[in-house]
Every structure is written in C-alpha cells, then in structure tokens.
Design an enzyme around this catalytic site. Structure first.
Site, PDB file in Angstrom:
ATOM      1  CE1 TYR A   1     -29.243  16.801   6.366  1.00 14.28           C
ATOM      2  CE2 TYR A   1     -30.013  16.038   4.220  1.00 14.28           C
ATOM      3  CZ  TYR A   1     -29.134  16.779   4.992  1.00 14.28           C
ATOM      4  OH  TYR A   1     -28.132  17.504   4.373  1.00 14.28           O
TER       5      TYR A   1
ATOM      6  CB  ILE B   1     -20.868  18.102  -1.070  1.00 19.64           C
ATOM      7  CG1 ILE B   1     -22.069  18.722  -1.803  1.00 19.64           C
ATOM      8  CG2 ILE B   1     -19.639  18.991  -1.169  1.00 19.64           C
ATOM      9  CD1 ILE B   1     -21.947  18.848  -3.295  1.00 19.64           C
TER      10      ILE B   1
ATOM     11  N   GLY C   1     -21.993  26.904  11.849  1.00 19.61           N
ATOM     12  CA  GLY C   1     -21.389  25.573  11.677  1.00 19.61           C
ATOM     13  C   GLY C   1     -20.202  25.605  10.738  1.00 19.61           C
TER      14      GLY C   1
HETATM   15  P1  NAD Z   1     -20.322  18.610   8.435  1.00 14.65           P
HETATM   16  O1  NAD Z   1     -20.822  17.605   9.394  1.00 14.65           O
HETATM   17  O2  NAD Z   1     -18.945  18.495   7.918  1.00 14.65           O
HETATM   18  O3  NAD Z   1     -20.480  20.087   9.051  1.00 14.65           O
HETATM   19  C1  NAD Z   1     -21.615  20.483   9.770  1.00 14.65           C
HETATM   20  C2  NAD Z   1     -21.221  21.599  10.696  1.00 14.65           C
HETATM   21  O4  NAD Z   1     -22.352  21.981  11.486  1.00 14.65           O
HETATM   22  C3  NAD Z   1     -20.113  21.172  11.683  1.00 14.65           C
HETATM   23  O5  NAD Z   1     -19.144  22.197  11.761  1.00 14.65           O
HETATM   24  C4  NAD Z   1     -20.862  21.022  12.999  1.00 14.65           C
HETATM   25  O6  NAD Z   1     -20.053  21.274  14.141  1.00 14.65           O
HETATM   26  C5  NAD Z   1     -21.928  22.095  12.842  1.00 14.65           C
HETATM   27  N1  NAD Z   1     -23.030  21.887  13.764  1.00 14.65           N
HETATM   28  C6  NAD Z   1     -23.756  20.750  13.963  1.00 14.65           C
HETATM   29  N2  NAD Z   1     -24.674  20.944  14.921  1.00 14.65           N
HETATM   30  C7  NAD Z   1     -24.540  22.244  15.328  1.00 14.65           C
HETATM   31  C8  NAD Z   1     -25.201  23.040  16.295  1.00 14.65           C
HETATM   32  N3  NAD Z   1     -26.207  22.551  17.028  1.00 14.65           N
HETATM   33  N4  NAD Z   1     -24.786  24.330  16.468  1.00 14.65           N
HETATM   34  C9  NAD Z   1     -23.767  24.848  15.732  1.00 14.65           C
HETATM   35  N5  NAD Z   1     -23.114  24.124  14.798  1.00 14.65           N
HETATM   36  C10 NAD Z   1     -23.495  22.837  14.602  1.00 14.65           C
HETATM   37  O7  NAD Z   1     -21.364  18.641   7.246  1.00 14.65           O
HETATM   38  P2  NAD Z   1     -21.344  19.366   5.819  1.00 14.65           P
HETATM   39  O8  NAD Z   1     -21.408  18.324   4.810  1.00 14.65           O
HETATM   40  O9  NAD Z   1     -20.278  20.415   5.745  1.00 14.65           O
HETATM   41  O10 NAD Z   1     -22.778  20.042   5.887  1.00 14.65           O
HETATM   42  C11 NAD Z   1     -22.993  21.446   5.940  1.00 14.65           C
HETATM   43  C12 NAD Z   1     -24.420  21.726   5.531  1.00 14.65           C
HETATM   44  O11 NAD Z   1     -24.626  21.276   4.189  1.00 14.65           O
HETATM   45  C13 NAD Z   1     -25.463  20.978   6.371  1.00 14.65           C
HETATM   46  O12 NAD Z   1     -26.583  21.820   6.578  1.00 14.65           O
HETATM   47  C14 NAD Z   1     -25.837  19.797   5.506  1.00 14.65           C
HETATM   48  O13 NAD Z   1     -27.108  19.326   5.798  1.00 14.65           O
HETATM   49  C15 NAD Z   1     -25.750  20.425   4.135  1.00 14.65           C
HETATM   50  N6  NAD Z   1     -25.604  19.449   3.049  1.00 14.65           N
HETATM   51  C16 NAD Z   1     -24.502  18.653   2.952  1.00 14.65           C
HETATM   52  C17 NAD Z   1     -24.402  17.756   1.895  1.00 14.65           C
HETATM   53  C18 NAD Z   1     -23.203  16.880   1.714  1.00 14.65           C
HETATM   54  O14 NAD Z   1     -23.208  16.070   0.794  1.00 14.65           O
HETATM   55  N7  NAD Z   1     -22.162  16.991   2.526  1.00 14.65           N
HETATM   56  C19 NAD Z   1     -25.429  17.663   0.971  1.00 14.65           C
HETATM   57  C20 NAD Z   1     -26.539  18.480   1.106  1.00 14.65           C
HETATM   58  C21 NAD Z   1     -26.610  19.381   2.150  1.00 14.65           C
END
Ligand code: NAD
Length: 246
Positions: free
Chosen positions: A154, A187, A8
């Site tokens: 989640y 984030i 991702g």
């Molecule tokens: P985002 O939505 O910007 O990025 C998520 C990425 O995962 C995207 O590139 C999307 O295309 C990809 N993706 C989704 N489903 C997919 C699939 N089935 N196969 C392949 N790729 C897939 O989100 P983010 O904020 O960059 O999140 C990244 C990770 O960090 C996630 O696991 C999220 O749960 C975790 N996270 C984010 C936050 C936050 O505040 N942004 C906080 C805690 C955890």
C-alpha cells in the site's frame, strides 16, 4: 455544467466526495466496481447527488484494467459532453508483514491503487488537453509519505501516486491542467473499521487532534483543489491527518 468523474465512489471517501462536488454544482460521473452490490450503492449515491439539482450517472469499471478505464472515460465524455475534473479515489488494502506478503497481495494493490492512476489519467488528460482546462486530484495516503508497518504494498502504491502527481503536473501545467494529491491520515470509513480497538488507541496517541478524520474533511479539501480557489496550486500533496506527522 462542469463534469467531475470520481472512481470508487460507491462508498466511503469517494461517495462523500461525489456528494460534496454535487453540492458545489458539478455534474457527477460515479465510477463503481462492477459488482451488483457496488452498483446498488452507487445508484444510492447518484440519487443523493441529484438531490443537489445536478446530473449524476453511474459507470461500472474495474480501474485496474487499462481497457475498462479507456472505455469508462470515453463513456463519461460521450454521456456528458465534457470531462473537467477527475478524482482517482478507488483503492484497496491487503495488509500483512513484508515477509508474509504474497506476490498476489503485492501485485493486486499496485494494480488497483497505482496503475489505475495511469489507466485513468492517460485518456482523461487527452480530453483535458483538447479542452485546454482540467483538474485532477489523486488519493495518496500518509502511508505513502511516512510508511506504515504491514503496508509495504500500500505504501509503495501511495508513494508512487505522489511522484505521478508531480510528473503529470509538470507535463500538463502549460495546458491549464492542474494535478494535485491529498494524503489522508486515518479517516472513519469501512477501510478503517477493520482496525482493532488496541490498534486505534495506539494511533490516537500519535495524532495531534486525538481523533480519526471524517470523510467530509477529505471531501472539502478535494472540493477546494478542484475549484478556482486553488487556481495557482499544482503538483502538491496536501496532508489531511490531524497533525499525525509533527
Ligand atoms: P473504501 O474501501 O470504503 O472505498 C474504496 C472504494 O474503491 C470502494 O467503493 C471500492 O468498491 C472501490 N474499488 C476498489 N477496487 C476497485 C476497482 N478495482 N475498481 C473500481 N473501484 C474499486 O475505502 P476509503 O477509505 O473510502 O478509501 C478511499 C481512498 O482513500 C482509497 O484510495 C484509500 O487508499 C484512500 N485512503 C483512505 C484512508 C482511510 O483512512 N480510510 C486513509 C488514506 C487514504
């Protein structure tokens, strides 16, 4: 050169991790969801990685698919010759209150966030066991540690990842493979852009540092955990939340 695969990684935290690991000198395998939009973004991330003088290639796969993950890991190993680090970053949210949550909303979040970690780790760990080294970082969340209203699905997926991280670490530690997780708080990414100003204000109240985190602040901890500087750390979940839980 050592090879890192990030799932991702076409945007958000994953893209930032890919670029940071490229700066650290890793060759980079960028996984993206199989859509034209994600492919175009992943190509941009690969270009930025190459600017650090490393090799970077993109690989399409839906990480919720067991077969596509097996194919992805095989393709990366065939293309680069080794696979030394894996970052299970791909994730989605489908937030709603428990009483309103559909079966699809529950199942899809579990499939993409949680089962993907099994899908990816099974073939990757087999390669790392043969190599007799490797490091994995799984993307958990503070929602998996403390829960969050509207995130029953989640939180379940992220709490599971913390358990999976500890189990895998115990299984493969003797093979010189380390498995850790990071648990980001809030984030700044497209995922959190969806929050209203009112929701954001409420959250700032609970954060000791009174701000959202930056993607670079996650990437730097992932970089550390994959490096030899973390050679005696395994099975841990590092919270990166600006002091949300104190
Ligand atoms: P985002 O939505 O910007 O990025 C998520 C990425 O995962 C995207 O590139 C999307 O295309 C990809 N993706 C989704 N489903 C997919 C699939 N089935 N196969 C392949 N790729 C897939 O989100 P983010 O904020 O960059 O999140 C990244 C990770 O960090 C996630 O696991 C999220 O749960 C975790 N996270 C984010 C936050 C936050 O505040 N942004 C906080 C805690 C955890």
């Amino acid at each position: 050169m050592a090879v890192a695969l990030i799932t991702g990684a076409s945007q958000g935290i994953g893209a930032c991790i890919a670029k940071r690991l490229a700066k650290d000198g890793w060759d980079i395998a960028i996984n993206h969801y199989p859509s034209d939009g994600d492919k175009a973004k992943a190509e941009g991330v690969a270009e930025e990685c190459r600017a650090s003088g490393v090799r970077a290639e993109i690989f399409a796969a839906d990480v919720s698919s067991f077969d596509q993950c097996a194919e992805l890991v095989k393709s990366v190993k065939d293309a680069f010759g080794s696979l030394d680090a894996l970052v299970n970053n791909a994730g989605i949210t489908k937030d709603t209150l428990l009483t309103l949550m559909t079966e699809e909303q529950y199942d899809s979040v579990i499939a993409v966030n949680q089962k993907s970690v099994f899908n990816m780790m099974k073939p990757t760990i087999k390669i790392m066991m043969k190599q007799k080294h490797g490091a994995v970082v799984n993307m958990a969340s503070v929602a998996g540690l403390y829960g969050n209203p509207g995130q029953f699905n989640y939180s379940a997926s992220k709490a599971a990842i913390i358990g999976m991280t500890m189990s895998a670490a115990k299984e493969v530690g003797a093979r010189n493979i380390r498995v850790n997780a990071v648990a980001p708080g809030l984030i700044k990414t497209p995922m959190t852009d969806k929050l209203t100003d009112e929701q954001k204000a409420k959250i700032f109240d609970q954060i000791a540092l009174k701000r959202f985190g930056e993607v670079e602040e996650i990437a730097s901890v992932v970089s550390f955990l994959l490096s030899d500087n973390a050679s005696y750390i395994t099975g841990q979940t590092i919270e990166i939340s600006g002091g949300l839980s104190m």
